[in-house]
Design a protein around this motif. Structure first.
Motif, PDB file in Angstrom:
ATOM      1  N   LEU A   8      -0.715   1.190   0.232  1.00  0.00           N
ATOM      2  CA  LEU A   8       0.352   1.349   1.430  1.00  0.00           C
ATOM      3  C   LEU A   8       0.517   2.813   1.690  1.00  0.00           C
ATOM      4  N   GLN A   9       0.564   3.542   0.432  1.00  0.00           N
ATOM      5  CA  GLN A   9       0.877   5.069   0.419  1.00  0.00           C
ATOM      6  C   GLN A   9      -0.252   5.714   1.239  1.00  0.00           C
ATOM      7  N   ASN A  10      -1.588   5.471   0.868  1.00  0.00           N
ATOM      8  CA  ASN A  10      -2.689   5.828   1.644  1.00  0.00           C
ATOM      9  C   ASN A  10      -2.892   5.699   2.936  1.00  0.00           C
ATOM     10  N   ALA A  11      -2.354   4.391   3.330  1.00  0.00           N
ATOM     11  CA  ALA A  11      -2.291   4.020   4.619  1.00  0.00           C
ATOM     12  C   ALA A  11      -1.349   4.959   5.435  1.00  0.00           C
ATOM     13  N   LEU A  12      -0.033   5.088   4.666  1.00  0.00           N
ATOM     14  CA  LEU A  12       0.809   6.111   5.299  1.00  0.00           C
ATOM     15  C   LEU A  12       0.440   7.383   5.358  1.00  0.00           C
ATOM     16  N   ASP A  13      -0.322   8.002   4.486  1.00  0.00           N
ATOM     17  CA  ASP A  13      -1.043   9.074   4.607  1.00  0.00           C
ATOM     18  C   ASP A  13      -1.847   9.402   5.884  1.00  0.00           C
ATOM     19  N   ASP A  91     -10.616   6.373   9.890  1.00  0.00           N
ATOM     20  CA  ASP A  91      -9.812   6.765   8.493  1.00  0.00           C
ATOM     21  C   ASP A  91      -8.575   5.776   8.454  1.00  0.00           C
ATOM     22  N   CYS A  92      -7.889   5.626   9.569  1.00  0.00           N
ATOM     23  CA  CYS A  92      -6.876   4.539   9.669  1.00  0.00           C
ATOM     24  C   CYS A  92      -7.363   3.158   9.269  1.00  0.00           C
ATOM     25  N   ALA A  93      -8.437   2.915  10.123  1.00  0.00           N
ATOM     26  CA  ALA A  93      -9.019   1.403   9.655  1.00  0.00           C
ATOM     27  C   ALA A  93      -9.293   1.407   8.335  1.00  0.00           C
ATOM     28  N   THR A  94     -10.142   2.340   7.599  1.00  0.00           N
ATOM     29  CA  THR A  94     -10.463   2.389   6.358  1.00  0.00           C
ATOM     30  C   THR A  94      -9.118   2.106   5.401  1.00  0.00           C
ATOM     31  N   ALA A  95      -7.967   2.957   5.691  1.00  0.00           N
ATOM     32  CA  ALA A  95      -7.015   2.649   4.812  1.00  0.00           C
ATOM     33  C   ALA A  95      -6.194   1.564   4.997  1.00  0.00           C
ATOM     34  N   TRP A  96      -6.232   1.053   5.905  1.00  0.00           N
ATOM     35  CA  TRP A  96      -5.709  -0.558   6.294  1.00  0.00           C
ATOM     36  C   TRP A  96      -6.203  -1.651   5.799  1.00  0.00           C
ATOM     37  N   TYR A  97      -7.758  -1.044   5.729  1.00  0.00           N
ATOM     38  CA  TYR A  97      -8.626  -2.303   5.183  1.00  0.00           C
ATOM     39  C   TYR A  97      -8.194  -2.342   3.479  1.00  0.00           C
ATOM     40  N   ALA A  98      -8.084  -1.145   3.209  1.00  0.00           N
ATOM     41  CA  ALA A  98      -7.845  -1.120   1.640  1.00  0.00           C
ATOM     42  C   ALA A  98      -6.430  -1.909   1.338  1.00  0.00           C
ATOM     43  N   VAL A  99      -5.424  -2.047   2.374  1.00  0.00           N
ATOM     44  CA  VAL A  99      -4.235  -2.576   2.008  1.00  0.00           C
ATOM     45  C   VAL A  99      -4.330  -4.158   2.021  1.00  0.00           C
ATOM     46  N   VAL A 100      -5.392  -4.415   2.970  1.00  0.00           N
ATOM     47  CA  VAL A 100      -5.614  -5.991   3.087  1.00  0.00           C
ATOM     48  C   VAL A 100      -6.252  -6.381   1.794  1.00  0.00           C
ATOM     49  N   GLU A 101      -7.120  -5.578   1.285  1.00  0.00           N
ATOM     50  CA  GLU A 101      -7.736  -5.854   0.086  1.00  0.00           C
ATOM     51  C   GLU A 101      -6.589  -6.113  -1.189  1.00  0.00           C
ATOM     52  N   ASN A 102      -5.877  -4.980  -1.253  1.00  0.00           N
ATOM     53  CA  ASN A 102      -4.991  -4.887  -2.212  1.00  0.00           C
ATOM     54  C   ASN A 102      -3.598  -5.663  -2.019  1.00  0.00           C
ATOM     55  N   SER A 107       3.314 -10.848   3.692  1.00  0.00           N
ATOM     56  CA  SER A 107       3.717 -10.148   4.885  1.00  0.00           C
ATOM     57  C   SER A 107       3.002  -8.817   5.112  1.00  0.00           C
ATOM     58  N   VAL A 108       2.840  -8.360   3.772  1.00  0.00           N
ATOM     59  CA  VAL A 108       2.030  -6.924   3.760  1.00  0.00           C
ATOM     60  C   VAL A 108       0.553  -7.243   4.267  1.00  0.00           C
ATOM     61  N   ARG A 109       0.021  -8.287   3.881  1.00  0.00           N
ATOM     62  CA  ARG A 109      -1.469  -8.549   4.395  1.00  0.00           C
ATOM     63  C   ARG A 109      -1.528  -8.691   5.777  1.00  0.00           C
ATOM     64  N   ALA A 110      -0.493  -9.537   6.223  1.00  0.00           N
ATOM     65  CA  ALA A 110      -0.583  -9.565   7.757  1.00  0.00           C
ATOM     66  C   ALA A 110      -0.263  -8.323   8.530  1.00  0.00           C
ATOM     67  N   THR A 111       0.693  -7.543   8.041  1.00  0.00           N
ATOM     68  CA  THR A 111       0.778  -6.077   8.719  1.00  0.00           C
ATOM     69  C   THR A 111      -0.333  -5.282   8.563  1.00  0.00           C
ATOM     70  N   ALA A 112      -1.088  -5.406   7.585  1.00  0.00           N
ATOM     71  CA  ALA A 112      -2.390  -4.505   7.317  1.00  0.00           C
ATOM     72  C   ALA A 112      -3.416  -5.055   8.209  1.00  0.00           C
ATOM     73  N   THR A 113      -3.479  -6.361   8.593  1.00  0.00           N
ATOM     74  CA  THR A 113      -4.673  -6.970   9.130  1.00  0.00           C
ATOM     75  C   THR A 113      -4.397  -6.401  10.687  1.00  0.00           C
ATOM     76  N   GLU A 114      -3.056  -6.477  10.982  1.00  0.00           N
ATOM     77  CA  GLU A 114      -2.783  -6.222  12.494  1.00  0.00           C
ATOM     78  C   GLU A 114      -3.020  -4.583  12.629  1.00  0.00           C
ATOM     79  N   ALA A 115      -2.598  -3.856  11.780  1.00  0.00           N
ATOM     80  CA  ALA A 115      -2.763  -2.448  11.956  1.00  0.00           C
ATOM     81  C   ALA A 115      -4.445  -2.163  11.798  1.00  0.00           C
ATOM     82  N   LEU A 116      -5.167  -2.647  10.943  1.00  0.00           N
ATOM     83  CA  LEU A 116      -6.655  -2.661  10.883  1.00  0.00           C
ATOM     84  C   LEU A 116      -7.167  -2.997  12.322  1.00  0.00           C
TER      85      LEU A 116
END
Length: 143
Positions: A8-13, A91-102, A107-116
């Motif tokens: 999540l921090q990497n996605a924020l970055d 870069d954003c897609a890559t970061a959010w993909y990592a959130v989906v994986e981790n 709810s975090v996975r759902a948010t990450a999937t939407e962001a990706l």
């Protein structure tokens, strides 16, 4: 720090960098694209703010943004600006993909999937503008 929090921090970055980079993109993009750039900038600001809230929800403050971000190539006219936008969305897609994986929280996975998904769609729009094919890839966000 948990893997979910680190992702999540990497996605924020990535979102911080996107907001900054869209300022550069706005300065050089074709004037016909100003509405699109404004829409995408607003989307990244909203995603940045929502990500800060997600990180704060566990009781710790997120890391601050960098003072500046260097584009991967010089930006001095509309074509490099569009290429920067593709890079930002990748870069954003890559970061959010990592959130989906981790993500351990549903709810975090759902948010990450939407962001990706949103980043992949924005990237496809820029690829289309540049006339690059294919506009998208089968699994956006994978390195």
């Amino acid at each position: 720090m948990t893997e979910q929090r680190t992702a999540l921090q990497n996605a924020l970055d990535a979102e911080y960098a996107a907001v900054y980079s869209y300022g550069v993109i706005a300065a050089y993009a074709n004037t016909d694209r100003s509405r699109l750039v404004a829409e995408f900038t607003a989307a990244h600001r909203a995603r940045r703010d929502a990500t800060i809230e997600l990180l704060e929800a566990d009781g710790t403050a997120p890391e601050a943004p960098a003072a500046a971000y260097d584009p991967p190539a010089p930006v001095d006219d509309p074509i490099p600006a569009a290429h920067l936008a593709v890079s930002v969305e990748t870069d954003c897609a890559t970061a959010w993909y990592a959130v989906v994986e981790n993500a351990t929280d549903k709810s975090v996975r759902a948010t990450a999937t939407e962001a990706l998904t949103e980043a992949a769609i924005r990237r496809a729009r820029w690829q289309s503008i540049l006339g690059t094919t294919p506009w998208t890839v089968a699994f956006p966000g994978q390195a």
